[in-house]
Design an enzyme around this catalytic site. Sequence first.
Site, PDB file in Angstrom:
ATOM      1  N   THR A  45      -3.879  -0.365  -7.316  1.00 52.99           N
ATOM      2  CA  THR A  45      -4.704   0.658  -7.657  1.00 52.99           C
ATOM      3  C   THR A  45      -4.046   2.095  -7.600  1.00 52.99           C
ATOM      4  O   THR A  45      -2.948   2.062  -7.081  1.00 52.99           O
ATOM      5  CB  THR A  45      -5.844   0.976  -6.411  1.00 52.99           C
ATOM      6  OG1 THR A  45      -6.628   1.979  -6.802  1.00 52.99           O
ATOM      7  CG2 THR A  45      -5.233   1.313  -5.074  1.00 52.99           C
ATOM      8  N   ARG A  85       0.793  -1.125   0.063  1.00 56.32           N
ATOM      9  CA  ARG A  85       0.004  -0.028   0.003  1.00 56.32           C
ATOM     10  C   ARG A  85       0.945   1.277  -0.142  1.00 56.32           C
ATOM     11  O   ARG A  85       2.133   1.536   0.784  1.00 56.32           O
ATOM     12  CB  ARG A  85      -0.820  -0.039   1.232  1.00 56.32           C
ATOM     13  CG  ARG A  85      -1.989   1.064   1.300  1.00 56.32           C
ATOM     14  CD  ARG A  85      -2.939   1.181   0.405  1.00 56.32           C
ATOM     15  NE  ARG A  85      -4.033   1.748   0.695  1.00 56.32           N
ATOM     16  CZ  ARG A  85      -5.224   2.406   0.156  1.00 56.32           C
ATOM     17  NH1 ARG A  85      -4.923   1.935  -1.266  1.00 56.32           N
ATOM     18  NH2 ARG A  85      -6.164   3.010   0.519  1.00 56.32           N
ATOM     19  N   GLY A 110     -13.412  -0.707  -7.387  1.00 57.28           N
ATOM     20  CA  GLY A 110     -14.842  -0.551  -7.082  1.00 57.28           C
ATOM     21  C   GLY A 110     -14.734   0.662  -5.624  1.00 57.28           C
ATOM     22  O   GLY A 110     -15.699   0.625  -5.083  1.00 57.28           O
ATOM     23  N   GLY A 111     -13.749   1.054  -5.167  1.00 57.84           N
ATOM     24  CA  GLY A 111     -13.571   2.015  -4.018  1.00 57.84           C
ATOM     25  C   GLY A 111     -14.324   1.166  -2.896  1.00 57.84           C
ATOM     26  O   GLY A 111     -13.788   0.057  -2.679  1.00 57.84           O
ATOM     27  N   THR A 152      -9.550   0.768  -9.442  1.00 55.66           N
ATOM     28  CA  THR A 152      -8.661  -0.229  -8.795  1.00 55.66           C
ATOM     29  C   THR A 152      -8.672  -1.230 -10.093  1.00 55.66           C
ATOM     30  O   THR A 152      -9.531  -1.319 -10.697  1.00 55.66           O
ATOM     31  CB  THR A 152      -9.223  -0.661  -7.502  1.00 55.66           C
ATOM     32  OG1 THR A 152      -9.031   0.844  -6.746  1.00 55.66           O
ATOM     33  CG2 THR A 152      -8.400  -1.578  -6.916  1.00 55.66           C
ATOM     34  N   ASP A 178      -7.509   8.447   0.414  1.00 58.87           N
ATOM     35  CA  ASP A 178      -8.144   7.263   1.282  1.00 58.87           C
ATOM     36  C   ASP A 178      -7.972   7.498   2.867  1.00 58.87           C
ATOM     37  O   ASP A 178      -8.487   7.014   3.647  1.00 58.87           O
ATOM     38  CB  ASP A 178      -7.472   5.913   0.831  1.00 58.87           C
ATOM     39  CG  ASP A 178      -8.518   5.434  -0.192  1.00 58.87           C
ATOM     40  OD1 ASP A 178      -9.433   6.220  -0.821  1.00 58.87           O
ATOM     41  OD2 ASP A 178      -7.903   4.439  -0.839  1.00 58.87           O
ATOM     42  N   SER A 186      -7.580   1.021   2.937  1.00 59.86           N
ATOM     43  CA  SER A 186      -8.003   0.642   1.991  1.00 59.86           C
ATOM     44  C   SER A 186      -9.382  -0.080   2.000  1.00 59.86           C
ATOM     45  O   SER A 186      -9.679  -1.012   3.221  1.00 59.86           O
ATOM     46  CB  SER A 186      -6.980  -0.222   1.160  1.00 59.86           C
ATOM     47  OG  SER A 186      -7.432  -0.963   0.049  1.00 59.86           O
ATOM     48  N   SER A 187      -9.809  -0.386   0.597  1.00 54.80           N
ATOM     49  CA  SER A 187     -10.999  -1.505   0.648  1.00 54.80           C
ATOM     50  C   SER A 187     -10.816  -2.452  -0.051  1.00 54.80           C
ATOM     51  O   SER A 187     -11.762  -3.598  -0.330  1.00 54.80           O
ATOM     52  CB  SER A 187     -12.474  -0.717   0.277  1.00 54.80           C
ATOM     53  OG  SER A 187     -12.795   0.321   1.248  1.00 54.80           O
TER      54      SER A 187
HETATM   55  N1  GLY Z   1      -8.168   3.709  -3.454  1.00 56.25           N
HETATM   56  C1  GLY Z   1      -9.277   2.215  -3.095  1.00 56.25           C
HETATM   57  C2  GLY Z   1      -8.862   1.342  -1.987  1.00 56.25           C
HETATM   58  O1  GLY Z   1      -7.977   1.272  -1.605  1.00 56.25           O
HETATM   59  O2  GLY Z   1      -9.842   1.000  -1.456  1.00 56.25           O
END
Ligand code: GLY
Length: 562
Positions: free
Chosen positions: A389, A95, A463-464, A371, A413, A442-443
């Site tokens: 992403t 990340r 998809g965020g 992403t 984020d 993150s998601s």
């Molecule tokens: N930028 C989308 C995520 O990391 O959830």
Amino acid sequence: MMNRTLRFFLINSILLLSIQGTAQTYAKNGMVVSSDRTSSEIGVEILKKGGNAIDAAIATAFSLAVTHPAAGNIGGGGFIVFMNRDGKVTTLDFREKAPLAATPDMYLDDDGKVIEDSNHKTAKAIGVPGTVAGLYMAHQKYGKLSWKELVQPAIDQAEKGFPFNWSLYRAANRFHEQEDGTEFMKNYFLTKKGTIPEPGDLWKQPQLAETLKLIRDKGRDGFYKGSTATKIASWMKENGGLITKKDLKKYEAIERKPIQGNYKGYDIYSMPPPSSGGVVLVEMMNLMELADFKKAEFNSAAHLHLLIEAMRRAYADRAEHLGDPDFNPDIPIEKLTSKAFAQKRFAGIDMSRASVSDSTKYGHPYDGESTTHLSTMDKFGNAVSMTYTLEYSYGSKLGSTELGFIFNNEMGDFNPQPGITNSRGQIGSQPNLIAPEKRMLSSMTPTIVGKNGKPYLVIGSPGGRTIINTVFQTTLNVLEFEMRIDKAIEALKIHHQWLPDQVVYEKDLLSPDTRKILESMGHTFRERYNMGALMGITYDSDKKLMTGASDAAQPDSGASGY
Ligand code: GLY
């Protein structure tokens, strides 16, 4: 310039390939599913050369940085979940992280309000990229073929070109016509002659090829040190970004223990914090284990109500507790993923009406869409689920022309305004406030479901914030409703994230009658065209058969196997 007939033929071949991408693909020896069919094929070539699932994932990921620049990247970050042939699972966290000069209030004006778009559309929105470090670590620890063999196919695509597809063509025109767009994106797709390639033309990216060559020859140091690092740092200085050579030199990927859950005998392995994906997925699957699906048939109001109420609860817990574990040592992961906690949470669900999300107790607006996910499997029994992403589609839309790649805008984020959580969905809780070197929550939910120590389902999505919910529903569709992978991916997806208190659903897939029943129970709705772009593989260990499918939402995607 090609003639009209040839162009017509090429465009239609591209469309045909897209349609093929959504069907199922079967294979015995290896499979790669990704957002770009040509990248999936590169992954399969690596498998055919004797590479393993990690090698295939690395080569596919570098290729996607060339073919799918909306999200495929070397300027962003992501996560890998890896199950080896013995059923052992590990994860790699690459990340992005906040630069050393970042502060909790860096996006606020003198009145303490977020300066509009400052955390998404400026050079200060760029986090220290992690992708190259993550892929390099994956290779050093688990790869089989040489690093050079894995990077070279992407270099060839960037240098010799690959057929410009319809999605790229549309994006190129959009960026070119946009009056308030960035200069970098306006010029990004242009040929040497200054024109936008036509669909089917070979699109070449010579600067990106040079950047990739340094990574091929020097490994991670080819990005985090030397001329690339110097160019990134000087671009940042000139454009108001915070990342320095020191930030780049200090970046490290981290191997972490997966989040583990269980659903009716299936083992679920997913990404731990700094992704919220695994914790929220397991919490929701635990809630579903308590549901009676004989009384809540697929797509009935009862089924959707259960999904919504599970999402509401798990996303509230996400907002309250989750953030970078290296800055939040006390995240109650065991509690949130326990069956006992699910019992308590389930007891609060009223099957006749909607609960109310309360912003004073504990949300983020819908965030970046772009992403991308890839799933790989090899003949040895190893499986990789990888999501990475740039945050928004084409990230910050900023980059150095000399380097040829796009920088992320992942700083968006983080929770931008300390203490401010509201009904529009902004979250201000402490665990995800900005701090130097901290990873933003993150998601992303790269997930592997195992059965008897073997991969059963390898899945993930872009998809965020909707990612966790689309992976959740697809997993439930396979495990509970016994759907084929392609059907599970294409079935209706809904999304609720606690705040705003609203159910988002995919247009044309939710029956208006069912929606009315749910509205009468207190739910409110908003439609959108589609949600997520799932890339999945299921594995039948008795028949030794891999079945891959990619989501029609991603028109150039595809499963490829041999
Ligand atoms: N930028 C989308 C995520 O990391 O959830």
